[in-house]
Design a protein around this motif. Structure first.
Motif: not given
Length: 588
Positions: A169-173, A176-178, A184-186, A260-267
């Motif tokens: 589910d998260i891979e598909a999401s 699709e988001l990208a 999208l950056e973050r 891996d998709r080049g996004l910065k991650v805010t935890y």
């Protein structure tokens, strides 16, 4: 564009019947190479594909999607068939290419193909730079790898794959988001633990699971707990009210998938309140019992601040806050593979939750970290010396998180009614910038604000509103720095119903921005002088104007703010809120 159906993969099997001669049986499998034109491009992506009315599992087929832009190149398979330089690129046309599509289930013919096409038609998707990955309560929902649960002998299910257009589910999401949001950056990854009481001195904060027993190929494990050791979330009508806390290993893999998709991650650690109906717990606000599944901003003392009999302003208030915070230290944790081990005091506390998740964030390489959000009821509690013990606790937590994540942006996501100060409703005229020591701390890199302020006061039946309609762009834009909570407020629900507006003023001081939650620019740009009995102190707080950026860590959606008291936060269903909130990560 169709490649004719061809024979392939001829299988030969020798069969002997009785003592007679060997019979050779030849079977054939048919495949098709086919290109399917869809529509004028460009499109964003394809979500689902049906063949003869049956949805296809896209993980089982070799398919290429051409969005139909003016830069797309010829498909390599078509070019091989037609010859180098002889294959058209079909620029401006969105189309699909299936390579070696197995045809047996379709009667050995090319099936009829139908697609669900994603194509943004406005500006919004093109301008989104940051979002939240939710829900933050799902045991394996953040895990990109498939997690399989055995239901019975010979029967199982994938707990984190409910779509056929992605491996999980998260891979598909994320895919699709990208595709929908090219700028999208973050992404903010929400991970929830659970509180069990609105009284700070009694509240314990811990990870929970949906069910006690689950036979799965990926063990759930959080903060040293296995499934059998963890508490189970409340249930309703035979099922869990919340999803469980995401497994540590899944969280780490989710961070990796985003990066891996080049996004910065805010935890984004998140506190959900698992207080079920019929809990029988004393309500700090004076109700018969604590409200079911309340907003975390209501965590307070045994008797809430501002009510008769509250311990606010006493040493007991500090003790209650310290019990909620706990004593776990950042050094009480160690990371081994996908496990975060804990060796500190035997407590389920706020500090344990935050430091545990900070170590996960560091192991995954997160770029930013939120030390908490909307704990408004706690940040206003004072001790016997007039200090704010929970704000002091947040500063200490931020310092500990900085030790774990020295290169990450660290912030606290304050509620919109919380970030700018505290004005006790006790007739004293006191003005406190109670969060300023936190905002000024070297361990805090940005001022986080969950912005659920209204843009307009449009009502059904209005004939002469400030805006021509709720869709009036100029009216909405004017509401960013104007209107309710900037120019005026409603002093009561009666005033709100009658649209009787009270101007926001500041008498002789001439600083109305002190009382304007919506005036972020003035609050951010000016020194902050507190007041006692209505008189300004001589020295400003430690807050340095314009020294740090403002991040809107959440932003409101339309239609969720009606009939609230001016000083009240939004007390919507927490579950619904977290499904809708958008994390914009914008700077003022």
């Amino acid at each position: 564009m169709d490649d004719p159906i061809r024979r392939g993969d001829r299988d030969r099997a020798a069969r002997r019947q009785g003592g007679g001669p060997t019979t050779e049986v030849t079977t054939y499998s048919y495949f098709g190479n086919v290109a399917v034109g869809l529509c004028e491009g460009p499109i964003a992506a394809i979500r689902r594909i049906w063949a003869d009315g049956e949805e296809m599992d896209l993980s089982d087929i070799d398919i290429r999607v051409y969005r139909g832009d003016e830069e797309q190149l010829p498909d390599p398979l078509i070019e091989v068939k037609q010859g180098a330089g002889k294959a058209p690129a079909y620029r401006g046309l969105a189309y699909l290419v299936f390579e070696r599509l197995a045809l047996e289930r379709y009667g050995n013919r090319i099936p009829q193909i139908s697609c669900e096409v994603l194509r943004p038609i406005g500006r919004l998707e093109e301008e989104i730079r940051a979002v939240t990955i939710i829900p933050g309560a799902s045991e394996h929902g953040l895990d990109p790898r498939r997690v399989r649960e055995e239901l019975a002998e010979g029967e199982d299910r994938l707990v984190n794959r409910n779509v056929l257009n992605g491996d999980s589910d998260i891979e598909a999401s994320i895919d699709e988001l990208a595709a929908l949001c090219p700028q999208l950056e973050r992404a903010a990854l929400v991970v929830s633990w659970f509180g069990d009481d609105l009284r700070a001195g009694h509240c314990r904060v811990r990870p929970k699971v949906e069910v006690r027993v689950r036979h799965e190929n990926e063990d759930w494990r959080v903060s040293g707990l296995s499934r059998g050791d963890a508490e189970v979330v409340s249930s309703f009508d035979g099922g869990p009210v919340f999803g469980g806390t995401p497994s540590d290993s899944g969280v780490l893999k989710a961070i990796g998938a985003l990066k891996d998709r080049g996004l910065k991650v805010t935890y984004y650690p998140f506190l959900l309140m698992d207080v079920p109906p019929g809990n029988g717990l004393p309500d700090p606000d004076g109700g018969a019992e604590q409200a079911a599944f309340p907003w975390r901003g209501r965590i307070s003392l045994d008797v809430a601040v501002g009510r008769a009999g509250s311990a606010d302003g006493t040493a007991a208030a500090r003790s209650a806050v310290e019990a909620f915070l706990g004593t776990a230290a950042s050094g009480d944790f160690s990371v081994s593979g996908s496990r975060v081990n804990y060796s500190g005091p035997a407590e389920w506390s706020y500090r344990r939750m935050i430091f545990h998740q900070a170590h996960l964030a560091a192991a995954g390489g997160a770029d930013a970290f939120v030390i908490g959000s909307e704990l408004r009821g706690l940040t206003r509690i004072r001790d016997d010396e007039g200090r704010f013990p929970f704000v002091e606790g947040l500063i200490a937590i931020a310092e500990g998180v900085k030790e774990i994540l020295p290169d990450a942006v660290v912030t606290y996501a304050a509620d919109w009614s919380e970030y700018f100060g505290y004005h006790p409703d006790d007739g004293t005229g006191d003005v406190f910038f109670n969060l300023d020591p936190l905002w000024a701390s070297p361990a805090i890199d940005a001022i986080g604000i969950d912005n659920y302020l209204p843009l307009t006061d449009w009502r059904d039946g209005d004939e002469n509103p400030a805006a021509s309609s709720i869709y009036d762009r100029d009216g909405l834009k004017a509401g960013i720095a104007g209107g309710e909570y900037f120019d005026w407020y409603y002093a009561s629900e009666t005033d709100r119903a009658e649209k009787h507006r009270t101007p926001i003023t500041d008498g002789a001081h001439g600083k109305p921005w002190v009382f304007r939650p919506k005036d972020l620019v003035s609050w951010w740009s000016n020194p902050h002088l507190e007041r006692r009995s209505g008189v300004e102190l001589a020295e400003p707080t430690a807050f340095v104007p314009m020294a740090k950026p403002i991040w809107l860590t959440e932003a409101r959606l339309p239609g969720d703010r009606q009939g609230r008291q001016p000083a009240e936060p939004l007390r919507r269903s927490e579950i619904l809120r977290e499904r809708l909130a958008a994390f914009l990560d914008r700077r003022a």
